[in-house]
Scaffold this active site. Structure first.
Site, PDB file in Angstrom:
ATOM      1  N   GLY A  55       0.728  -1.112   0.048  1.00 25.34           N
ATOM      2  CA  GLY A  55      -0.053   0.023  -0.103  1.00 25.34           C
ATOM      3  C   GLY A  55       0.817   1.166  -0.012  1.00 25.34           C
ATOM      4  O   GLY A  55       2.131   1.226   0.431  1.00 25.34           O
ATOM      5  N   CYS A  82       5.218  -6.204   1.571  1.00 26.65           N
ATOM      6  CA  CYS A  82       5.401  -4.728   1.636  1.00 26.65           C
ATOM      7  C   CYS A  82       5.032  -4.073   2.679  1.00 26.65           C
ATOM      8  O   CYS A  82       5.377  -4.160   4.017  1.00 26.65           O
ATOM      9  CB  CYS A  82       5.242  -4.051   0.146  1.00 26.65           C
ATOM     10  SG  CYS A  82       5.979  -2.556  -0.082  1.00 26.65           S
ATOM     11  N   TYR A  83       4.098  -3.165   2.356  1.00 26.24           N
ATOM     12  CA  TYR A  83       3.185  -2.270   3.776  1.00 26.24           C
ATOM     13  C   TYR A  83       2.894  -3.403   4.892  1.00 26.24           C
ATOM     14  O   TYR A  83       2.759  -3.242   5.778  1.00 26.24           O
ATOM     15  CB  TYR A  83       1.822  -1.634   2.945  1.00 26.24           C
ATOM     16  CG  TYR A  83       1.424  -0.813   4.214  1.00 26.24           C
ATOM     17  CD1 TYR A  83       1.863   0.354   4.448  1.00 26.24           C
ATOM     18  CD2 TYR A  83       0.326  -1.514   4.906  1.00 26.24           C
ATOM     19  CE1 TYR A  83       1.058   1.076   5.586  1.00 26.24           C
ATOM     20  CE2 TYR A  83      -0.417  -0.652   5.694  1.00 26.24           C
ATOM     21  CZ  TYR A  83       0.199   0.607   6.180  1.00 26.24           C
ATOM     22  OH  TYR A  83      -0.597   1.409   7.213  1.00 26.24           O
ATOM     23  N   HIS A 172       7.727  -7.622  -3.724  1.00 29.95           N
ATOM     24  CA  HIS A 172       6.279  -8.141  -4.248  1.00 29.95           C
ATOM     25  C   HIS A 172       6.417  -9.502  -5.082  1.00 29.95           C
ATOM     26  O   HIS A 172       6.608  -9.476  -6.264  1.00 29.95           O
ATOM     27  CB  HIS A 172       5.725  -6.878  -5.198  1.00 29.95           C
ATOM     28  CG  HIS A 172       5.485  -5.939  -4.503  1.00 29.95           C
ATOM     29  ND1 HIS A 172       4.004  -5.735  -4.213  1.00 29.95           N
ATOM     30  CD2 HIS A 172       6.132  -4.874  -4.191  1.00 29.95           C
ATOM     31  CE1 HIS A 172       3.916  -4.421  -3.298  1.00 29.95           C
ATOM     32  NE2 HIS A 172       5.073  -3.860  -3.561  1.00 29.95           N
ATOM     33  N   GLU A 174       4.073 -10.945  -6.125  1.00 37.77           N
ATOM     34  CA  GLU A 174       3.125 -11.239  -7.289  1.00 37.77           C
ATOM     35  C   GLU A 174       3.188 -10.563  -8.362  1.00 37.77           C
ATOM     36  O   GLU A 174       2.627 -10.913  -9.518  1.00 37.77           O
ATOM     37  CB  GLU A 174       1.608 -10.480  -6.503  1.00 37.77           C
ATOM     38  CG  GLU A 174       1.831  -9.135  -6.394  1.00 37.77           C
ATOM     39  CD  GLU A 174       2.160  -8.577  -5.078  1.00 37.77           C
ATOM     40  OE1 GLU A 174       3.060  -9.321  -4.760  1.00 37.77           O
ATOM     41  OE2 GLU A 174       1.929  -7.435  -4.644  1.00 37.77           O
ATOM     42  N   SER A 226     -24.855  -6.934 -24.450  1.00 41.44           N
ATOM     43  CA  SER A 226     -23.875  -5.804 -25.311  1.00 41.44           C
ATOM     44  C   SER A 226     -23.273  -6.657 -26.480  1.00 41.44           C
ATOM     45  O   SER A 226     -22.560  -5.802 -27.289  1.00 41.44           O
ATOM     46  CB  SER A 226     -23.076  -5.344 -24.069  1.00 41.44           C
ATOM     47  OG  SER A 226     -21.903  -6.252 -24.147  1.00 41.44           O
ATOM     48  N   GLY A 227     -23.076  -7.904 -26.683  1.00 36.70           N
ATOM     49  CA  GLY A 227     -22.284  -8.613 -27.614  1.00 36.70           C
ATOM     50  C   GLY A 227     -20.823  -8.403 -26.984  1.00 36.70           C
ATOM     51  O   GLY A 227     -20.020  -9.431 -27.642  1.00 36.70           O
ATOM     52  N   GLY A 228     -20.526  -8.447 -25.857  1.00 38.22           N
ATOM     53  CA  GLY A 228     -19.261  -8.657 -25.160  1.00 38.22           C
ATOM     54  C   GLY A 228     -19.313  -9.968 -24.499  1.00 38.22           C
ATOM     55  O   GLY A 228     -20.323 -10.674 -24.264  1.00 38.22           O
ATOM     56  N   VAL A 229     -18.081 -10.388 -23.724  1.00 38.40           N
ATOM     57  CA  VAL A 229     -17.872 -11.501 -23.281  1.00 38.40           C
ATOM     58  C   VAL A 229     -18.554 -11.633 -22.087  1.00 38.40           C
ATOM     59  O   VAL A 229     -19.370 -12.734 -21.797  1.00 38.40           O
ATOM     60  CB  VAL A 229     -16.373 -11.944 -22.966  1.00 38.40           C
ATOM     61  CG1 VAL A 229     -16.207 -12.855 -22.445  1.00 38.40           C
ATOM     62  CG2 VAL A 229     -15.723 -11.888 -24.359  1.00 38.40           C
ATOM     63  N   ASP A 230     -18.636 -10.609 -21.176  1.00 38.54           N
ATOM     64  CA  ASP A 230     -18.971 -10.917 -20.041  1.00 38.54           C
ATOM     65  C   ASP A 230     -20.882 -11.072 -19.923  1.00 38.54           C
ATOM     66  O   ASP A 230     -21.335 -11.860 -19.431  1.00 38.54           O
ATOM     67  CB  ASP A 230     -19.007  -9.513 -19.042  1.00 38.54           C
ATOM     68  CG  ASP A 230     -17.700  -9.516 -19.105  1.00 38.54           C
ATOM     69  OD1 ASP A 230     -16.593  -9.914 -19.551  1.00 38.54           O
ATOM     70  OD2 ASP A 230     -17.242  -8.211 -18.786  1.00 38.54           O
ATOM     71  N   SER A 231     -21.619 -10.154 -20.765  1.00 37.81           N
ATOM     72  CA  SER A 231     -22.983 -10.560 -20.674  1.00 37.81           C
ATOM     73  C   SER A 231     -23.225 -11.801 -21.358  1.00 37.81           C
ATOM     74  O   SER A 231     -24.372 -12.324 -21.076  1.00 37.81           O
ATOM     75  CB  SER A 231     -23.492  -9.067 -21.434  1.00 37.81           C
ATOM     76  OG  SER A 231     -23.343  -8.987 -22.802  1.00 37.81           O
ATOM     77  N   LYS A 372     -11.455 -11.251 -15.483  1.00 37.44           N
ATOM     78  CA  LYS A 372     -11.883 -11.264 -16.927  1.00 37.44           C
ATOM     79  C   LYS A 372     -11.409 -12.546 -17.474  1.00 37.44           C
ATOM     80  O   LYS A 372     -12.219 -13.153 -18.159  1.00 37.44           O
ATOM     81  CB  LYS A 372     -11.138  -9.905 -17.814  1.00 37.44           C
ATOM     82  CG  LYS A 372     -11.687 -10.036 -19.151  1.00 37.44           C
ATOM     83  CD  LYS A 372     -12.550  -8.944 -19.356  1.00 37.44           C
ATOM     84  CE  LYS A 372     -13.429  -9.128 -20.639  1.00 37.44           C
ATOM     85  NZ  LYS A 372     -14.498  -8.344 -20.851  1.00 37.44           N
TER      86      LYS A 372
END
Ligand code: XMP
Length: 516
Positions: A55, A82-83, A172, A174, A226-231, A372
């Site tokens: 952080g 770290c923090y 870090h 990660e 929406s035509g997107g992957v998520d919907s 995602k």
């Protein structure tokens, strides 16, 4: 009960990466901002370990983020990053010194003592290359802790209290620049916390289908595509659970890519036999956008109009109780996170598809625990074609923010044609999956050219293609000159209205991916 690792967020830019790594090991993880971590967070789940993120604050500052003391009494293994390390030191009676000097980037550290945390991470000279980003450092170790590694700048880079299973790393693990950072995290999660690595997308899918069935019962669900992957993934998942109790709607704003409406119809009606209403609102959108050139005004107009159309449609669907939305985990963390977040509005994002407050639906957000790329994996589990799940992101306001200046029907058509050619060439040359997002932009300027024997005076088209991990930063994709030449020639030859093609080399920052 599901095993879980809780990542306590202290505002680091890379906290999400920790969660990704943990899930890559087959262990479920969730991020909780430090202020929200209470006794309740541990109810009904089996928390096997805690990771305190980095952080931007200094532990010595009065308003610095703190951890509630009950956490240390739970006897759950802890790894401070770290923090997180500095906080642990301070909370156990050590001393952290404020410093203006920053140690940043790749650093070689010397391992002084082995530990279960460090199995297979450093070389035979006891050296370990890590990625640092800190200024404050520990100057007095807390009692009961020992130092496992140091660098020239910092005497306690890795610390542990083995009997309490509490560890801290100043760097870090990660980020990819830390050698074997994933191994270090895995040592913590699997060997020290004892997690079973049993979380998989297939299990998630089955669990979600059951949970949707239970929640929805015999009610009906509406899902806006929406035509997107998520919907798309949301709709197919919900359909798997409740079949024809699902009603989908696709609002055609007229600002879609070429053939988009047909692609959506084919996928949903032909492939899945899902009930789909297409609302053609393209004329209204075009009308509302007349005379508007300011990017923010455009975005707001499109967003407002979308909500109006959606409201009108949904009012007719009185017997529908639920609204399914493709909200993802990062959307949720972003709205929760209160540390280190910039409050400046660069662009009013996600203004299309946002939930109108007046609409009285119960929400169904089956993807809200996923990132995602996990949604893409889930899409594959649901047998949605690869071509569809690996689609590039497309912004809610669509081509509206890729036609600079005033939008007209003619300009939409020109851009659709150019974009169609560009993307087809990218696919044909096997480049589509190497690129985060590729699209054409139509500039509001005209330039002079020669076409055949005549003079032309037409618009400029800019090609954009970027690589990115999450859309937060991006680099221009390095096409070969010959590929760019092919695109330029084909667009100019085939698209009436464009006589010049340019390639955009701007990275993000300082640019953004979209032009408006
Ligand atoms: P920028 O242009 O800010 O975009 O670098 C980052 C990513 O977000 C997408 N984007 C949007 N997505 N609604 C969306 O759903 C929006 O209003 C919107 N604006 C930008 C953009 O395409 C890129 O992937």
């Amino acid at each position: 009960m599901n095993e879980n690792i809780i990542i306590v967020d202290f505002g680091s830019q890379v906290t999400k990466l920790i969660a990704r790594r943990v899930r890559d090991f087959g262990v479920f993880s969730q991020i909780i901002p430090f202020q929200k971590l209470t006794e309740k967070s541990f109810k009904n789940i089996l928390v096997k370990g805690l990771i305190f993120s980095g952080g931007p604050s200094s532990v010595g500052n009065e308003n610095a983020p703190k951890i509630k003391k009950f956490v240390y009494k739970l006897n759950i293994p802890i790894l401070g990053v770290c923090y997180g390390l500095q906080l642990i030191c301070r909370d156990f009676g050590g001393k952290v010194q404020l410093s203006k000097e920053r140690e940043f980037g790749k650093t070689k550290i010397q391992i002084l003592k082995n530990s279960p945390l460090l199995r297979n991470v450093y070389n035979n000279k006891n050296q370990y290359r890590v990625w640092m980003s800190h200024s404050d450092k520990v100057i007095k170790m807390p009692e009961g802790f020992e130092v496992l590694a140091s660098s020239t700048n910092c005497s306690s880079v890795i610390i542990q209290s083995l009997k309490d299973k509490i560890f801290g790393v100043q760097f870090h693990p990660e980020v990819v620049h830390t050698q074997n950072g994933d191994k270090l995290l895995k040592n913590f999660i699997v060997d020290i916390c004892g997690c079973k690595q049993s979380w998989s997308m297939n299990k998630f899918k089955n669990k979600m289908i059951e949970s949707i069935k239970n929640k929805v019962g015999s009610e009906r669900v509406l899902c806006a595509l929406s035509g997107g992957v998520d919907s798309t993934v949301t709709a197919v998942l919900v359909h798997k659970a409740i079949k024809n109790q699902l009603q989908c709607v696709f609002v055609n704003t007229g600002l879609m890519r070429k053939n988009e409406v047909e692609i959506i119809k084919k996928l949903f009606i032909k492939n899945y036999n899902i009930s789909l209403d297409v609302v053609d609102a393209s004329k209204i959108f075009l009308n509302k956008l007349k005379g508007i050139t300011d990017p923010e005004k455009k975005r707001k107009t499109i967003g407002k109009q979308f909500i109006k159309v959606f409201e009108k449609y949904s009012k007719k669907k009185k017997n529908i109780k639920f609204l399914a939305q493709g909200t993802l985990y990062p959307d949720i963390i972003e709205s929760l996170s209160q540390v280190g977040d910039s409050k400046v509005t660069i662009k009013s994002h996600h203004n299309v598809g946002g939930l109108p407050k007046k609409i009285k639906f119960k929400l169904l957000e089956p993807l809200k625990e996923l990132f995602k790329d996990e949604v893409r994996k889930l899409g594959k589990e649901l047998a949605i074609s690869k071509e569809f799940v690996s689609r590039h992101p497309f912004p809610g306001p669509g081509l509206g923010i890729r036609i600079l200046g005033e939008i007209s029907k003619k300009k939409i058509k020109i851009l659709q044609e150019a974009d169609y050619i560009y993307l087809n060439l990218i696919r044909k040359h096997g480049l589509y999956d190497k690129i985060w997002q590729a699209f054409c932009v139509l500039l509001p300027t005209k330039t002079v050219g020669v076409m055949g024997d005549g003079r032309s005076y037409e618009q400029v088209c800019v090609l954009r293609a970027v690589t990115s991990v999450d859309g937060m930063t991006a680099e221009a994709y390095k096409f070969s000159n010959s590929f760019l030449e092919i695109c330029s020639n084909e667009i100019i030859n085939k698209v009436k209205g464009i006589n010049r093609v340019c390639y955009d080399l701007t990275s993000k920052p300082p640019g953004t991916i979209e032009f408006e």
